[in-house]
Write an enzyme that holds these catalytic residues in place. Structure first.
Site, short mmCIF file in Angstrom:
data_model
loop_
_atom_site.label_atom_id
_atom_site.label_comp_id
_atom_site.label_asym_id
_atom_site.label_seq_id
_atom_site.Cartn_x
_atom_site.Cartn_y
_atom_site.Cartn_z
N ASP A 159 0.87 -1.19 0.00
CA ASP A 159 0.00 0.00 0.00
C ASP A 159 0.90 1.23 0.00
O ASP A 159 1.83 1.33 0.79
CB ASP A 159 -0.90 -0.03 1.25
N ASP A 166 -4.18 2.35 -4.78
CA ASP A 166 -2.80 2.37 -4.27
C ASP A 166 -2.47 1.14 -3.44
O ASP A 166 -1.56 1.16 -2.63
CB ASP A 166 -2.57 3.65 -3.45
N GLU A 167 -3.19 0.06 -3.68
CA GLU A 167 -3.09 -1.08 -2.78
C GLU A 167 -3.29 -2.36 -3.58
O GLU A 167 -4.11 -2.39 -4.50
CB GLU A 167 -4.23 -0.88 -1.78
#
Ligand code: TTP
Ligand code: MG
Length: 406
Positions: free
Chosen positions: A9, A104-105
């Site tokens: 992340d 974002d993960e």
């Protein structure tokens, strides 16, 4: 073979993208989400800003009160989408078993791939290094034998962390952590467990199954498994989107029908454009309204034919709006529109009614122009009045949403 799963992340993602463009922002309390005078919420806060208590979801006004020296940035979704694609491309080069979660993960099943890099830790360090070197971004990584433990580990290691939980240590790793740290435990379940004296994940893992089931039904068993680090879910490619929606908060609560309709038209066109871009059609439309007192309602209508035209989305949306507002005294704070029950477009063209068939080429032509010259390059008469309401970017009107404009 024991599984090795990586959860990764990016740290303060939106803020970090802004900081790499403008290094003067580095090391400072920075917030992406909008102007402090605006009515939006914090989307991303730098770790320096978090030291003042700022966090995602907090109203911008509160954020600027807690940290007046913070630098507030509106942000730009297209930029973050590009950064996200670059990030996922790097991950995919390490293992094809990639499951993106949001922008974002992601989970990466590294089982068997670690030997190429020496060890799983070296593999993770290499991933972090490439993200730093190629994207100028910082990532935190958790490594474990299951998704849930890997996710907790990456979160715990933030910022710029790397934390591996050895096989067999999952339960003892989770045990001392506060119950809220367990993914899948929302606010409500968290409160309920705390009220029962279950404050740590370890206590949850030890709770008798019958008691858990009586409080939480079937999900009680899942919770107990997760709390012991038992999680057989595979790392899977993402499921296709189930819905497409857009919404915005108004700068001032409003009852102005022409403004509401114009906004609905604009949001509906954004939804329609994405639907067609994805090659999908929808069967259902949902209108979302939030009144000045924060009461939120949704109204849904299923149509007999699948659709993807802006006009159908708008016409149905207006009908739902008129119905919801008839006799309503409260002003509106937010309006949103979404489509769902998606199916692949193309094959069922003969099922479209004649109006929809007439609109098909028009929608396509508008989509092409907008792709080339920006969304507001071409506007339907109705949305023109928004020029005085929402700021314009090259990409379209700037909306106020927790996930920024799209
Ligand atoms: P997160 O990973 O939850 O947050 P973050 O990357 O800013 O911070 P960290 O991971 O270091 O704790 O979300 C990723 C991005 O998604 C975030 O930068 C902004 C966006 N986002 C929103 O737009 N609205 C939200 O409510 C949240 C939680 C995130
Ligand atoms: Mg993040």
């Amino acid at each position: 073979m024991a599984r090795r799963i990586i959860h990764i992340d990016l740290d303060a993602f939106f803020v970090s993208v802004e900081q790499r463009e403008n290094p003067a922002l580095k090391g400072k309390p920075v917030v992406v989400g909008g102007r402090p005078q605006g009515r939006g919420v914090v989307a991303s806060a730098s770790y320096e800003a978090r030291a003042f208590g700022l966090h995602a979801g907090m109203p911008l006004a509160t954020a600027s009160r807690l940290c007046p020296q913070a630098i507030f940035i509106e942000g730009s979704f297209p930029k973050y989408r590009q950064a996200s694609q670059d990030f996922m491309a790097i991950l995919a080069s390490f293992s094809p078993f990639l499951e993106p979660l949001g922008l974002d993960e992601a989970y990466l099943d590294a089982t068997g791939f670690e030997s190429l890099h020496g060890s799983i830790q070296q593999m993770a360090a290499k991933i972090k290094k490439r993200i730093k070197a190629e994207l100028g971004l910082c990532a935190s990584v958790g490594i474990a034998g299951s998704k849930v433990v890997a996710k907790v580990a990456s979160e715990l290691s933030k910022p710029d962390g790397l934390l591996e939980v050895a096989t067999g240590q999952e339960g003892s790793f989770l045990a001392p952590l506060a119950i809220e740290k367990l993914p899948g435990i929302g606010k409500k379940t968290g409160h309920k467990l705390n009220a029962l004296g279950i404050t740590t994940i370890g206590k949850l893992a030890l709770m008798p199954l019958t008691a858990l089931k009586s409080h939480f039904g079937a999900s009680g068993e899942v919770l107990r498994h997760l709390a012991s680090g038992i999680d057989d879910r595979e790392v899977e490619p993402p499921a296709p989107a189930k819905q497409v929606s857009r919404e915005t908060t108004f700068a001032k609560d409003t009852r102005d029908r022409p403004l509401l309709k114009a906004t609905l038209r604009y949001l509906g066109e954004r939804v329609g454009a994405e639907l067609r871009e994805e090659g999908k059609q929808a069967r259902a439309i949902t209108l979302k309204l939030r009144y000045a007192d924060f009461t939120t309602i949704t109204r849904r209508q299923t149509l007999p034919q699948p659709f993807d035209s802006d006009q159908t989305i708008f016409d149905t949306g207006v009908k739902l709006l008129n119905k919801a507002l008839s006799g309503e005294k409260r002003a509106l704070r937010l309006i949103g529109i979404g489509v769902s029950s998606l199916l692949e477009a193309g094959k069922q063209l003969d099922m479209l009614d004649s109006q929809a068939r007439r609109q098909e080429p028009l929608n396509r032509a508008i989509d092409r122009i907008r792709k080339k010259y920006g969304f507001t390059a071409i506007q339907t008469g109705r949305t023109l009045l928004l020029k005085d309401v929402f700021p314009e970017t090259g990409e379209g009107y700037k909306l106020q949403t927790p996930s920024l404009s799209r």
